[in-house]
Design a protein around this motif. Structure first.
Motif, mmCIF file in Angstrom:
data_model
loop_
_atom_site.group_PDB
_atom_site.id
_atom_site.type_symbol
_atom_site.label_atom_id
_atom_site.label_comp_id
_atom_site.label_asym_id
_atom_site.label_seq_id
_atom_site.Cartn_x
_atom_site.Cartn_y
_atom_site.Cartn_z
ATOM 1 N N UNK A 130 0.841 -1.206 0.000
ATOM 2 C CA UNK A 130 0.000 0.000 0.000
ATOM 3 C C UNK A 130 0.878 1.258 0.000
ATOM 4 N N UNK A 131 1.943 1.221 0.843
ATOM 5 C CA UNK A 131 2.851 2.375 0.846
ATOM 6 C C UNK A 131 3.416 2.588 -0.562
ATOM 7 N N UNK A 132 3.808 1.473 -1.197
ATOM 8 C CA UNK A 132 4.434 1.561 -2.515
ATOM 9 C C UNK A 132 3.449 2.114 -3.545
ATOM 10 N N UNK A 133 2.194 1.602 -3.475
ATOM 11 C CA UNK A 133 1.145 2.072 -4.407
ATOM 12 C C UNK A 133 0.966 3.602 -4.282
ATOM 13 N N UNK A 134 0.868 4.083 -3.039
ATOM 14 C CA UNK A 134 0.628 5.527 -2.841
ATOM 15 C C UNK A 134 1.867 6.340 -3.214
ATOM 16 N N UNK A 135 3.059 5.755 -2.993
ATOM 17 C CA UNK A 135 4.284 6.449 -3.420
ATOM 18 C C UNK A 135 4.298 6.623 -4.926
ATOM 19 N N UNK A 136 3.867 5.560 -5.642
ATOM 20 C CA UNK A 136 3.855 5.632 -7.115
ATOM 21 C C UNK A 136 2.838 6.668 -7.597
ATOM 22 N N UNK A 137 1.712 6.753 -6.860
ATOM 23 C CA UNK A 137 0.687 7.733 -7.249
ATOM 24 C C UNK A 137 1.108 9.166 -6.925
ATOM 25 N N UNK A 138 2.078 9.289 -6.011
ATOM 26 C CA UNK A 138 2.499 10.627 -5.562
ATOM 27 C C UNK A 138 4.017 10.756 -5.679
ATOM 28 N N UNK A 139 4.523 10.800 -6.913
ATOM 29 C CA UNK A 139 5.982 10.846 -7.075
ATOM 30 C C UNK A 139 6.618 12.114 -6.506
ATOM 31 N N UNK A 140 5.787 13.120 -6.216
ATOM 32 C CA UNK A 140 6.326 14.356 -5.625
ATOM 33 C C UNK A 140 6.472 14.253 -4.099
ATOM 34 N N UNK A 141 6.037 13.138 -3.523
ATOM 35 C CA UNK A 141 6.142 12.966 -2.071
ATOM 36 C C UNK A 141 7.571 12.559 -1.713
ATOM 37 N N UNK A 142 8.184 13.297 -0.793
ATOM 38 C CA UNK A 142 9.593 13.029 -0.485
ATOM 39 C C UNK A 142 9.821 12.394 0.879
ATOM 40 N N UNK A 143 8.748 12.268 1.684
ATOM 41 C CA UNK A 143 8.928 11.669 3.013
ATOM 42 C C UNK A 143 7.843 10.633 3.301
ATOM 43 N N UNK A 144 8.289 9.468 3.760
ATOM 44 C CA UNK A 144 7.355 8.427 4.208
ATOM 45 C C UNK A 144 7.581 8.237 5.703
ATOM 46 N N UNK A 145 6.487 8.278 6.473
ATOM 47 C CA UNK A 145 6.580 8.215 7.941
ATOM 48 C C UNK A 145 5.871 6.960 8.441
ATOM 49 N N UNK A 146 6.651 6.104 9.138
ATOM 50 C CA UNK A 146 6.124 4.809 9.576
ATOM 51 C C UNK A 146 6.057 4.744 11.096
ATOM 52 N N UNK A 147 4.864 4.378 11.609
ATOM 53 C CA UNK A 147 4.677 4.286 13.048
ATOM 54 C C UNK A 147 4.514 2.822 13.470
ATOM 55 N N UNK A 148 5.119 2.449 14.603
ATOM 56 C CA UNK A 148 4.970 1.087 15.152
ATOM 57 C C UNK A 148 4.862 1.174 16.662
ATOM 58 N N UNK A 149 3.901 0.488 17.230
ATOM 59 C CA UNK A 149 3.690 0.562 18.689
ATOM 60 C C UNK A 149 3.979 -0.742 19.413
ATOM 61 N N UNK A 150 4.209 -1.806 18.672
ATOM 62 C CA UNK A 150 4.416 -3.100 19.315
ATOM 63 C C UNK A 150 5.816 -3.600 18.995
#
Ligand code: B1M
Length: 213
Positions: A130-150
């Motif tokens: 899903x991250x990859x799909x949205x990155x491809x749809x938004x090539x102008x996006x320069x930051x991906x932020x990943x959250x993990x709580x466990x």
């Protein structure tokens, strides 16, 4: 009892119906939104977590407290995130695969938005594809932020970064990670570009990674 303490005990007790009103009252009394958030709500969730760890409460109570906190955050949101006019850029945000915690991620999103970014929030339990799909749809996006709580979902941070690499997109973005069990050392180990401990510093980090801080 001070209004901030009242908020904390209402969150801890999961009183969704009163938290919003109490937060409004605190704002009207001129209490800083960050104080309401940190001393009123985040500290209450800390106590909830401790009680859960000690088997004093169970998942339903934790869920009810989380709902109450969300109500308070809804009221606080406009005061935390003061929108800029033109977005600085886009940030893709999500809680990684297998993880359903979203309160911290939502706060991070609000603060990043408040710093002037457009946030594409993919929600919780987000698979790498899903991250990859949205990155491809938004090539102008320069930051991906990943959250993990466990601790059990921390490996999904590694696999998400790996999947982005394998999709040939690693050089197009900076990846930032965070969440209670995540550390700077872990971020370094998995090849993330940045780590931040809380929502306010996450917004600073996003600016730094975009080269605007
Ligand atoms: Co869960 N849970 N939970 N839980 N839960 C924790 C995380 C836990 C520490 C409680 C404990 O045992 N003391 C524990 C994890 C232990 C571990 O892994 N070491 C735990 C567990 C075990 C579980 C389950 C496995 C319980 C079960 O089913 N047996 C289960 C897992 C479900 C799943 O995800 N697959 C589970 C479920 C849940 C609920 C659904 C009931 C609920 C979540 C509801 C929701 O989020 N919508 C819940 C809750 C509420 C908690 C606690 C009590 C509170 C979490 C929270 O919202 N904190 C939590 C205990 C605790 O944290 N004290 C606990 C407030 C929030 C503002 O802080 O999320 O840390 P936090 O976010 C901070 C920073 O971490 C940082 O900034 C935020 C704001 O400053 N940050 C980032 C977060 N993401 C970031 C990203 C960044 C940068 C910073 O850059 C990208």
């Amino acid at each position: 009892m001070s209004i901030v303490k009242e908020i904390a005990s209402a969150v801890e007790a999961g009183k969704s119906k009163v938290v919003g009103g109490l937060v409004e009252q605190a704002l009207n009394e001129g209490i800083e939104p960050s104080v309401i958030l940190n001393d009123g709500m985040i500290s209450a969730m800390g106590i909830v977590g401790e009680k859960f760890k000690n088997n004093e409460i169970f998942v339903p109570e934790m869920l009810i407290a989380a709902r109450a906190m969300k109500k308070g955050v809804e009221v606080l949101q406009p005061h935390l995130a003061k929108q800029g006019v033109e977005p600085i850029g886009k940030v893709i945000l999500g809680t990684i695969s297998g993880d359903l915690h979203d309160i911290g991620k939502n706060l991070v999103g609000m603060m990043i938005e408040g710093a002037g970014f457009k946030v594409l929030d993919l929600g919780v339990d987000v698979p790498p594809e899903k991250f990859i799909e949205v990155m491809k749809e938004n090539p102008d996006c320069k930051v991906v932020a990943l959250s993990a709580l466990l601790t059990s979902t921390m490996p999904a941070l590694t696999s998400t970064i790996k999947a982005i690499e394998e999709a040939g997109l690693r050089d197009t973005v900076k990846i930032m990670v965070g969440g209670a069990p995540v550390t700077q050392a872990f971020a370094d180990e998995i090849g993330a570009d940045g780590y931040s401990e809380d929502a306010a510093s996450a917004a600073e980090l996003a600016k730094k990674l975009y080269g605007v801080a």
